[in-house]
Design a protein around this motif. Structure first.
Motif, PDB file in Angstrom:
ATOM      1  N   GLY A  83       0.823  -1.212   0.000  1.00 48.61           N
ATOM      2  CA  GLY A  83       0.000   0.000   0.000  1.00 48.61           C
ATOM      3  C   GLY A  83       0.850   1.250   0.000  1.00 48.61           C
ATOM      4  O   GLY A  83       0.524   2.250  -0.657  1.00 48.61           O
ATOM      5  N   THR A 133       2.276   1.938  -3.399  1.00 48.02           N
ATOM      6  CA  THR A 133       1.300   2.453  -4.363  1.00 48.02           C
ATOM      7  C   THR A 133       0.619   3.734  -3.863  1.00 48.02           C
ATOM      8  O   THR A 133      -0.368   4.174  -4.450  1.00 48.02           O
ATOM      9  N   SER A 134       1.154   4.333  -2.814  1.00 49.07           N
ATOM     10  CA  SER A 134       0.504   5.521  -2.234  1.00 49.07           C
ATOM     11  C   SER A 134       0.505   6.712  -3.192  1.00 49.07           C
ATOM     12  O   SER A 134      -0.302   7.620  -3.040  1.00 49.07           O
ATOM     13  N   THR A 158      -2.786   5.708  -4.828  1.00 50.08           N
ATOM     14  CA  THR A 158      -3.924   5.516  -3.923  1.00 50.08           C
ATOM     15  C   THR A 158      -4.027   6.560  -2.824  1.00 50.08           C
ATOM     16  O   THR A 158      -5.045   6.637  -2.145  1.00 50.08           O
ATOM     17  N   GLY A 206      -3.998   4.057   0.807  1.00 48.58           N
ATOM     18  CA  GLY A 206      -3.341   2.856   0.274  1.00 48.58           C
ATOM     19  C   GLY A 206      -2.731   1.963   1.334  1.00 48.58           C
ATOM     20  O   GLY A 206      -3.023   0.762   1.379  1.00 48.58           O
ATOM     21  N   PRO A 207      -1.856   2.488   2.217  1.00 51.34           N
ATOM     22  CA  PRO A 207      -1.260   1.621   3.230  1.00 51.34           C
ATOM     23  C   PRO A 207      -2.300   1.035   4.191  1.00 51.34           C
ATOM     24  O   PRO A 207      -2.169  -0.113   4.624  1.00 51.34           O
ATOM     25  N   GLY A 253      -4.247  -1.585   2.191  1.00 57.89           N
ATOM     26  CA  GLY A 253      -3.294  -2.671   1.936  1.00 57.89           C
ATOM     27  C   GLY A 253      -3.050  -3.510   3.188  1.00 57.89           C
ATOM     28  O   GLY A 253      -3.008  -4.744   3.133  1.00 57.89           O
TER      29      GLY A 253
END
Length: 183
Positions: free
Chosen positions: A80, A83-84, A87, A91-92, A95
């Motif tokens: 995550g 891909t922040s 997202t 994301g984190p 994720g």
């Protein structure tokens, strides 16, 4: 405590016949016990029913689920975070939640199957359910006669054990004990 020879039968009529034959072979009526043995897991040995407070093989489950959740969560947070850019700050978090869920499910796949041994234990076959007739043998020389009677009547899963039959009741019978089968 006496040696006990016991054999399984299918029908009540077979049990009644076995009792008669054992008495006819010289075994006292009060030394013969007949009863039904329930399926494994249905002996009401605990206050809530069943045979054990916790299912055999399930003792490692909480630790396995925690390990899977933690590992999956860490991997999910890492993915995550990577891909922040796309997202954002969610994301984190997402994720980590998805990774924890997948990790906990993966840990279930590592659980023991029903036929696998416990760690440090051995896989033993439980006592078969059904009608059981048992006779206390005070003289070891009489064991062969009891075996002959039970075999002639078609008993199956004949076993040898120790215990006390008092007035026709096997008072210390343990349905969870491992039967010692006689070939």
């Amino acid at each position: 405590m006496s040696m006990i020879i016991a054999g399984h039968f299918q029908l009540q009529e077979e049990i009644d016949r076995a009792r008669e034959e054992l008495i006819g072979a010289g075994f006292p009526e009060q030394s013969i016990s007949a009863f039904f043995v329930n399926q494994p897991g249905q002996h009401d040995m605990t206050p809530i029913g069943g045979d054990h407070l916790q299912s055999p093989g399930a003792k490692e489950t909480p630790i396995g689920v925690l390990e899977g959740t933690a590992a999956g969560g860490v991997v999910g947070v890492a993915l995550g975070a990577a891909t922040s850019i796309v997202t954002g700050p969610v994301g984190p978090i997402v994720g980590g939640l998805v990774g924890a869920h997948v990790g906990s499910l993966y840990s279930l796949a590592k659980m023991k199957e029903g036929d696998e041994d416990e760690e440090g234990g051995e896989n033993v076959e439980p006592r078969k359910p059904g009608m059981l007739v048992a006779v206390a043998i005070d003289d070891p020389a009489r064991e062969a006669r009891a075996l002959e009677v039970l075999r002639d009547l078609g008993a199956h899963h004949i076993e040898r054990g120790d215990g006390s039959i008092v007035d026709g009741d096997w008072v210390d019978f343990d349905p969870l004990s491992v039967p010692v089968l006689i070939p």
